[in-house]
Design an enzyme around this catalytic site. Sequence first.
Site, PDB file in Angstrom:
ATOM      1  N   LYS A 112      14.511 -23.629  -4.160  1.00  0.00           N
ATOM      2  CA  LYS A 112      14.438 -22.189  -3.901  1.00  0.00           C
ATOM      3  C   LYS A 112      15.591 -21.430  -4.546  1.00  0.00           C
ATOM      4  O   LYS A 112      15.477 -20.236  -4.816  1.00  0.00           O
ATOM      5  CB  LYS A 112      14.386 -21.922  -2.406  1.00  0.00           C
TER       6      LYS A 112
HETATM    7  C1  PLP Z   1      10.094 -24.420   0.246  1.00  0.00           C
HETATM    8  C2  PLP Z   1      10.037 -25.863  -0.059  1.00  0.00           C
HETATM    9  C3  PLP Z   1       8.830 -26.508  -0.406  1.00  0.00           C
HETATM   10  C4  PLP Z   1       7.492 -25.781  -0.440  1.00  0.00           C
HETATM   11  O1  PLP Z   1       7.401 -24.843  -1.473  1.00  0.00           O
HETATM   12  P1  PLP Z   1       6.224 -23.746  -1.482  1.00  0.00           P
HETATM   13  O2  PLP Z   1       6.573 -22.815  -2.574  1.00  0.00           O
HETATM   14  O3  PLP Z   1       6.281 -23.075  -0.129  1.00  0.00           O
HETATM   15  O4  PLP Z   1       4.938 -24.454  -1.681  1.00  0.00           O
HETATM   16  C5  PLP Z   1       8.860 -27.865  -0.715  1.00  0.00           C
HETATM   17  N1  PLP Z   1      10.014 -28.565  -0.657  1.00  0.00           N
HETATM   18  C6  PLP Z   1      11.196 -27.995  -0.320  1.00  0.00           C
HETATM   19  C7  PLP Z   1      12.417 -28.834  -0.247  1.00  0.00           C
HETATM   20  C8  PLP Z   1      11.252 -26.629  -0.014  1.00  0.00           C
HETATM   21  O5  PLP Z   1      12.433 -26.069   0.332  1.00  0.00           O
END
Ligand code: PLP
Length: 472
Positions: A112
């Site tokens: 993220k």
């Molecule tokens: C947010 C997140 C996801 C999921 O991503 P999306 O964009 O919501 O599908 C998967 N793995 C980790 C470690 C995350 O922080």
Amino acid sequence: MEFISTRGGMEPAPYSAILLEGLATDGGLVVPETIPQISRDRIESWRGLDYPALATEILSYFATDIPGKDLATMCERAYSSENFSEGVIPLTELSDGISLLGLSEGPTLAFKDIAMQFLGQSLEYVLAKTGRTLNIIGATSGDTGSAAEYALRGKYGINVFMLSPQGRMSDFQRAQMYSLTDENIHNIAVAGVFDDCQNLVKALSGDLEFKREHSLGTVNSINLGRISAQLVYYFWAWLRASDGLDAEALETFKISVTVPSGNFGNILSGHLAREMGLPIRRLVLAANENNVLDEFFRTGIYAPRGAADTHATSSPSMDISKASNLERFVFDLLGRDPERLAAAWRELDENGKIDLSAELPRFKSEFGFQSGTSTHQDRVETIRSVHAATGVIIDPHTADGVKVAREHVEPGVPMIVLETAKPAKFPEIVFEATGERIGMPERLAGLLDLPQHVTEMSGDEQELRSYIRDNV
Ligand SMILES: *Cc1c(COP(=O)(O)O)cnc(C)c1O
């Protein structure tokens, strides 16, 4: 480039106007009016670019109302070597045709950061241009909140009010968020669970007068700024996977990508990249036990589940049973026809599900989608087997990805799994799988001992309102 709503009820608006939004004024989601088409020659011309320069090229198709040199400055700042180690995004070969795309080199050790860091730069830029200020309010069970705080700390014109459930995050997550000393970051620990935090955010964001009066905004995963910034690493992955190939091999070269998914944000960017012309053969969605999306891609029926049917798993960032971003894929599936999309979502509201099984063959043939599910035992075994075969330790979310990727590898097509977090964030499952006690990366040593700053609240809405009033 202008942006419209999936449900057809929003005046087209440029990038800097929708950067903060995701939700359109008519309740739909914001999407580009047309999907830019990028030729192979154009992609090839980007081979020599570093990550910030590639990001500038790709984002300039969307942010057409921001001058190129300003966009370049934002990308350089977002993807600097202070923010990301290992040259931003390394591609590492594992075994059996599978490679890992390292998306977790940023400040909070999760993918993220990549989109949030760009969003932090672009928000500050757009606010400065318009002389506005913004107060971000959010709820987090850990990952989103810390990525947002590290991206927005110290940014001019922006305050962050981040609600977290008291006593329910890991020591590491707490230390990461609460140790920040920037004046614009406000950590609020609510006596309750994540849903209580989320409900407070919804109550305040839903009070349009309070929202306007205090310039409230959110940076959740439907935010289009985040979706557009995530496109870049799909192009990066294709370029790095094809480095060194001759012209003839390049002509037919394709990758497949497996994405550990929750809210369908990350993989939606992959879908957009593919629609833009990036040669991606398969987009493989990996789910954990909360597999409502795997169900959708296997049956064509989307039936979101409630909080009571959502399991708490060892890949917690994927514990989602309602994937808001899916609306953007369904928009494309239904020929980008806002009337058909709006009808489908009315059906979803009325019946709690939509049946798109008539379109099911096209999921794979036209859009390349496949999917699979992984369990706790699968994660443990995958972490163990990857470690035994290669010495690499992966985190449980990435393990969901590798498990499902193994079921979809095809000869001659490199399978790239997106690494969505570092294993250091999940030491228990790593120990269970490998017997190794994994330490913190060096640059985070001492984090757990720093003083923490947090305001505790009962969960009373009035208390939160007056805190925000007093601190903006
Ligand atoms: C947010 C997140 C996801 C999921 O991503 P999306 O964009 O919501 O599908 C998967 N793995 C980790 C470690 C995350 O922080």
